[in-house]
Design a protein around this motif. Structure first.
Motif: not given
Length: 86
Positions: A67-86
């Protein structure tokens, strides 16, 4: 619960060592140990059995790890997606 606590927990679980995890994350052994201890205190359960130079996951630690690995993966995914918006 903080992401960095999950990162430390995951690193310790994967390396089997607080020292190796700390070195991997470029922090001191005590920083890694405090982060995991704080997570354990917040969750109210021991996640890692500490022995002489050996660590092992408890049942709770085994359940938390994927579950911790999944949370960290999702956090990375969110960060990547948000940076792509810029």
């Amino acid at each position: 619960m903080e992401l960095n606590q999950l990162e430390f927990f995951t690193a310790v679980a994967e390396t089997g060592s607080f020292t190796k995890a700390a070195n991997h994350m470029y922090v001191s052994h005590s920083t890694a140990s405090r982060a995991v201890s704080a997570l354990e205190e917040e969750l109210g359960v021991r996640l890692i059995e500490r022995g002489n130079r050996v660590v092992a996951l408890t049942e709770a630690g085994e359940r938390l790890l994927p579950k911790a690995k999944e949370i960290l993966r999702l956090a990375d995914e969110i960060e990547t997606e948000m940076r792509a918006i810029l």
